[in-house]
Design an enzyme around this catalytic site. Structure first.
Site, PDB file in Angstrom:
ATOM      1  N   HIS B  53      -6.013 -34.070 -53.718  1.00 39.89           N
ATOM      2  CA  HIS B  53      -5.145 -34.767 -54.669  1.00 39.89           C
ATOM      3  C   HIS B  53      -5.469 -34.285 -56.088  1.00 39.89           C
ATOM      4  O   HIS B  53      -6.592 -33.849 -56.368  1.00 39.89           O
ATOM      5  CB  HIS B  53      -5.364 -36.284 -54.569  1.00 39.89           C
ATOM      6  N   GLU B  55      -6.073 -35.891 -58.811  1.00 39.70           N
ATOM      7  CA  GLU B  55      -7.189 -36.583 -59.463  1.00 39.70           C
ATOM      8  C   GLU B  55      -8.542 -36.062 -58.986  1.00 39.70           C
ATOM      9  O   GLU B  55      -9.476 -35.922 -59.782  1.00 39.70           O
ATOM     10  CB  GLU B  55      -7.142 -38.095 -59.178  1.00 39.70           C
ATOM     11  N   CYS B  86      -8.695 -41.805 -54.463  1.00 42.78           N
ATOM     12  CA  CYS B  86      -8.847 -41.395 -55.864  1.00 42.78           C
ATOM     13  C   CYS B  86      -9.382 -42.534 -56.719  1.00 42.78           C
ATOM     14  O   CYS B  86     -10.150 -42.305 -57.666  1.00 42.78           O
ATOM     15  CB  CYS B  86      -7.519 -40.869 -56.392  1.00 42.78           C
TER      16      CYS B  86
END
Lengths: 143, 143
Positions: B53, B55, B86
């Site tokens: 992801h 993040e 995250c």
């Protein structure tokens, strides 16, 4: 031979390697069809990276081995209950089974009312004492 | 000049890059002392890795830039509300501030009753429509 204890012992060996590196001693292995396809231990200090938990590395490594991002027909053995981050990652992976050694009442996902993917079987308490002793000894030495 | 909108626009540019790569279009930047120290967009398909992801990559990248694992005096701007994974990673990082574009009612951390680190300030709804439109257009095109 291929019992949960058999693979948890391998996860404990990974945790022991972390202990010797002065990392919080958590280790894990990912198994697919009785074969270990990933091993990892916590490396947050060495890598200066809060995301470098054993489980995160093992998920990436297993997906790389399999050539796909979903860990179907895979079991993760981990010495300590996963945190929120690792629980989230395991959920995205749709892994078939997660086997936990010791519980982590404070930082683990279970007491936060989180759950793994609906497809994921969860087993706790495999070699619990050995797994928790290692973490306890680590923090005792630190104080 | 250095407003939340200014940096969210940069996060949106990252999300747009993801869109063009056929990745779920989420982007983020990490800012320290008005300086962008990390940029990332979702790469789960390209890397075949559920942990990739935006993040997660930005946290690792910012820590690498800073030479330490804690993101003190840093702000993360992200186009979509972080997921459980995250959120957990951001908590470990002790980041100072998180600015969210659009909410993710279903997969975001807020409705799971999770919270960031006690030190972390949370702002939501910055350029919300632009951020949510991008995700909505992506999934509309997929169907």
């Amino acid at each position: 031979m291929f019992t949960d204890e058999y693979y948890m012992k391998m996860a404990l060996q990974e945790a022991q390697i972390a202990f010797e590196k002065d990392e919080v001693p958590i280790g894990c292995v990912v198994v697919s069809n009785n074969r270990v396809i990933a091993k990892a231990h916590n490396l947050t200090e060495a890598l200066n990276d809060v995301t470098a938990h054993a489980e995160m590395q093992a998920i990436t490594s297993a997906a790389n081995y399999l050539g796909g991002k979903y860990l179907q027909n895979c079991t993760l053995y981990v010495t300590l209950e996963p945190c929120v981050m690792c629980c989230g990652a395991l959920s995205w992976s749709q892994i078939s089974k997660v086997v936990i050694g010791a519980r982590d009442e404070q930082r683990g996902f279970i007491n936060k009312n989180l759950s793994l993917h609906p497809k994921t079987e969860l087993v706790t308490g495999v070699m619990e004492n050995e797994c928790s002793d290692l973490v306890r000894n680590f923090f005792k030495r630190k104080r």
